[in-house]
Scaffold this active site. Structure first.
Site, PDB file in Angstrom:
ATOM      1  N   ASP A 104     -12.482  -6.746  -5.841  1.00 56.62           N
ATOM      2  CA  ASP A 104     -13.457  -6.672  -4.742  1.00 56.62           C
ATOM      3  C   ASP A 104     -13.422  -7.913  -3.867  1.00 56.62           C
ATOM      4  OD1 ASP A 104     -16.491  -7.530  -6.584  1.00 56.62           O
ATOM      5  OD2 ASP A 104     -14.450  -8.229  -6.700  1.00 56.62           O
ATOM      6  N   GLU A 105     -12.387  -8.693  -4.001  1.00 60.59           N
ATOM      7  CA  GLU A 105     -12.223  -9.825  -3.091  1.00 60.59           C
ATOM      8  C   GLU A 105     -11.168  -9.476  -2.053  1.00 60.59           C
ATOM      9  OE1 GLU A 105     -13.060 -13.481  -6.134  1.00 60.59           O
ATOM     10  OE2 GLU A 105     -12.226 -13.790  -4.161  1.00 60.59           O
TER      11      GLU A 105
END
Ligand SMILES: [Zn+2]
Ligand SMILES: [Zn+2]
Length: 115
Positions: free
Chosen positions: A95-96
């Site tokens: 999720d980065e």
């Protein structure tokens, strides 16, 4: 499998504690000395996120042929050439934002750019 975006160090012995999910709560447990600490929500986990940036980290070497990579106009920090191969790779947690990589078409120098 649940992935936690945090590293928490044991206040007693300094070991890296492991998160255990317990309903909506997360319990941190030190594998070395057994110290246990509760987190009320997942919010503190985000605040405690530790991202290590190693300045001497080696860039990822792709086995993919250069011809398949798109080229962009960007200045090589090593030789000043203004064209480089370009690709995006997810190097950290899912999720980065992904990391952009460039490789100089002239000298082959590879560098990365964070979003
Ligand atoms: Zn400990
Ligand atoms: Zn170059």
């Amino acid at each position: 499998m649940l992935i936690y975006m945090a590293i928490k160090f044991c206040p007693k012995c300094g070991s890296i504690m492991k998160p255990y999910r317990n309903g909506n709560k997360v319990t941190w447990r030190c594998p070395k000395c057994g110290y246990v600490e509760d987190s009320s929500t997942t919010v503190p986990l985000v605040e405690r996120t530790v991202i290590e940036h190693k300045p001497d980290e080696k860039p990822v070497v792709l086995t993919k042929a250069n011809d398949n990579l798109p080229k962009v106009k960007v200045t090589c920090p090593r030789c000043g050439n203004n064209e480089a191969y370009f690709w995006i790779q997810q190097t950290r947690a899912a999720d980065e934002p992904p990391t952009r990589f460039y490789r100089c078409t002239r000298c082959g120098y590879t560098w990365r750019e964070y979003e």
